[in-house]
Design an enzyme around this catalytic site. Structure first.
Site, PDB file in Angstrom:
ATOM      1  NE  ARG A  28      -1.712  -2.113   2.940  1.00  0.00           N
ATOM      2  CZ  ARG A  28      -1.799  -3.419   2.665  1.00  0.00           C
ATOM      3  NH1 ARG A  28      -2.829  -3.869   2.022  1.00  0.00           N
ATOM      4  NH2 ARG A  28      -0.872  -4.273   3.052  1.00  0.00           N
ATOM      5  CB  THR A  29       3.301   2.627   2.448  1.00  0.00           C
ATOM      6  OG1 THR A  29       2.471   2.201   3.528  1.00  0.00           O
ATOM      7  CG2 THR A  29       3.881   3.989   2.773  1.00  0.00           C
ATOM      8  NE  ARG A  49       7.108   0.845   5.172  1.00  0.00           N
ATOM      9  CZ  ARG A  49       5.868   0.349   5.084  1.00  0.00           C
ATOM     10  NH1 ARG A  49       5.682  -0.890   4.721  1.00  0.00           N
ATOM     11  NH2 ARG A  49       4.823   1.098   5.362  1.00  0.00           N
ATOM     12  CG  HIS A  92       3.419   4.025   8.929  1.00  0.00           C
ATOM     13  ND1 HIS A  92       3.575   4.888   7.863  1.00  0.00           N
ATOM     14  CD2 HIS A  92       2.998   2.847   8.399  1.00  0.00           C
ATOM     15  CE1 HIS A  92       3.264   4.242   6.748  1.00  0.00           C
ATOM     16  NE2 HIS A  92       2.911   3.021   7.041  1.00  0.00           N
ATOM     17  CE  LYS A 135      25.756  -4.703  -5.828  1.00  0.00           C
ATOM     18  NZ  LYS A 135      26.109  -3.886  -6.999  1.00  0.00           N
TER      19      LYS A 135
HETATM   20  N1  ASP Z   1       1.434  -1.447   7.054  1.00  0.00           N
HETATM   21  C1  ASP Z   1       1.635  -1.075   8.427  1.00  0.00           C
HETATM   22  C2  ASP Z   1       3.091  -0.836   8.727  1.00  0.00           C
HETATM   23  O1  ASP Z   1       3.891  -0.803   7.813  1.00  0.00           O
HETATM   24  C3  ASP Z   1       0.999  -2.025   9.384  1.00  0.00           C
HETATM   25  C4  ASP Z   1       1.445  -3.454   9.283  1.00  0.00           C
HETATM   26  O2  ASP Z   1       2.400  -3.791   8.585  1.00  0.00           O
HETATM   27  O3  ASP Z   1       0.810  -4.269   9.961  1.00  0.00           O
HETATM   28  O4  ASP Z   1       3.449  -0.638   9.862  1.00  0.00           O
END
Ligand code: ASP
Length: 325
Positions: free
Chosen positions: A61-62, A111, A139, A89
């Site tokens: 999603r993100t 991330r 987040h 690497k």
């Molecule tokens: N997508 C969210 C996160 O990246 C929640 C999850 O992974 O459960 O933290």
């Protein structure tokens, strides 16, 4: 020459935003809700700008949401994932950041499994850094899209009772939401067994969250009279080397899972949220996940609008190409 305008702003943590800044971002995102219904979903405010999605942890999603948000504003979007990043690497995150900076991006959406990764990059970056999840820490963009979804459904956030249920211990979503919802004037119940509730979590935002957050170890108590129920996945990937925190998933699901029966503890018009990915039949039953009270897919749709606002704020300093004062 720096490639970012002087209005560039990082978004590392909800802790860095005050309530009025959060409302400004939500209002800004409101401009883009309806764009998804247009046949041509394209604006030009970030034409010629470059956004790099640097993802060291899995994401569906993100990452897609940020890529779409960037493209809908006509920015160039480039994706780097852990398997293709040079960290495999042996390169450090800071060295990767320095190398990407040499290519003059306008924003990097990062991330990482290390809580503090985004802050670390932001310290020396000439581009805007957006935190797309750093370990168990925060987040922030998820919390902003959650607040936007709640506001959209309930007309406000202030005064609402929000229950966050599940693996609070390992959840960056919970931490960002506790801060964001408290700053917007909601009351938050954290609902989990003792072994999934970090000690002192109610103090994460000092006096503000001490007053607004309640800890509950029984689902019925936590859901009683709630306007919003936010379910969390058990973050097994963060259990590395830890002693087991619950006997088995079935038992956790029986005591803290959301079903049509347990949802009745909440208000009759309570909405059900989940940041995804869902484990159907574990934290939420399929009937509830697909039922009329669930707004889980709307969180995903509206997340794109909020991330458009976040990218414009990061790169231009404000909405639609006019840096605000
Ligand atoms: N997508 C969210 C996160 O990246 C929640 C999850 O992974 O459960 O933290």
């Amino acid at each position: 020459m720096r490639s970012v305008t002087s209005g560039a702003r990082h978004l590392v943590s909800i802790a860095d935003l005050d309530g009025s800044e959060i409302v400004r971002i939500l209002d800004h995102g409101d401009r883009y809700w309806s764009l998804a219904d247009e046949p041509i979903k394209k604006l030009t405010s970030l034409r010629g700008r470059t956004v790099i999605n640097l993802f060291y942890e899995n994401s569906t999603r993100t990452r897609t949401s940020f890529e779409l948000a960037a493209k809908r504003l006509s920015a160039e979007a480039i994706n780097i994932s852990s398997s293709s990043a040079s960290t495999s690497k042996g390169e450090s995150l800071l060295d990767t950041g320095r190398n990407l900076q040499a290519m003059h991006p306008d924003a990097i959406v990062v991330r990482h499994s290390f809580g503090g990764a985004a802050a670390m990059l932001a310290k020396t970056a000439s581009y805007a850094v957006i935190n797309a999840g750093d370990g168990q820490h925060e987040h922030p963009t998820q919390a902003l899209l959650d607040a936007a979804t709640i506001r959209r459904h309930k007309g406000k956030v202030e005064g609402l009772e929000v229950a966050i249920v599940g693996d609070i211990q390992h959840s960056r979503v919970a931490r960002s939401n506790i801060l964001c919802l408290s700053k917007l004037g909601a009351r938050v119940r954290l609902v989990a067994p003792m072994t999934l509730m970090p000690r002192g979590i109610e103090l994460i935002g000092g006096d503000l969250t001490r007053e607004r957050v309640r800890i509950c170890h029984r689902l019925e108590e936590g859901l009683d009279g709630a306007d919003v129920v936010m379910m969390l996945r058990v973050q097994h990937e963060r259990f590395d080397g830890e002693a087991p925190r619950f006997p088995n998933t079935r038992e956790l699901s029986r005591t803290f899972g959301l079903s049509e029966r347990t949802l009745q503890f909440a208000k009759p018009d309570a909405i059900v949220m989940h940041p995804g990915p869902i484990n159907r039949g574990v934290e939420v039953s399929p009937q509830v996940a697909d039922g009329p009270r669930a707004v889980i897919l709307q969180q995903v749709s509206w997340g794109v609008a909020i991330r458009m606002a976040i990218l414009e704020r990061a790169i231009l300093g404000g909405p639609g190409g006019q840096p605000d004062a």
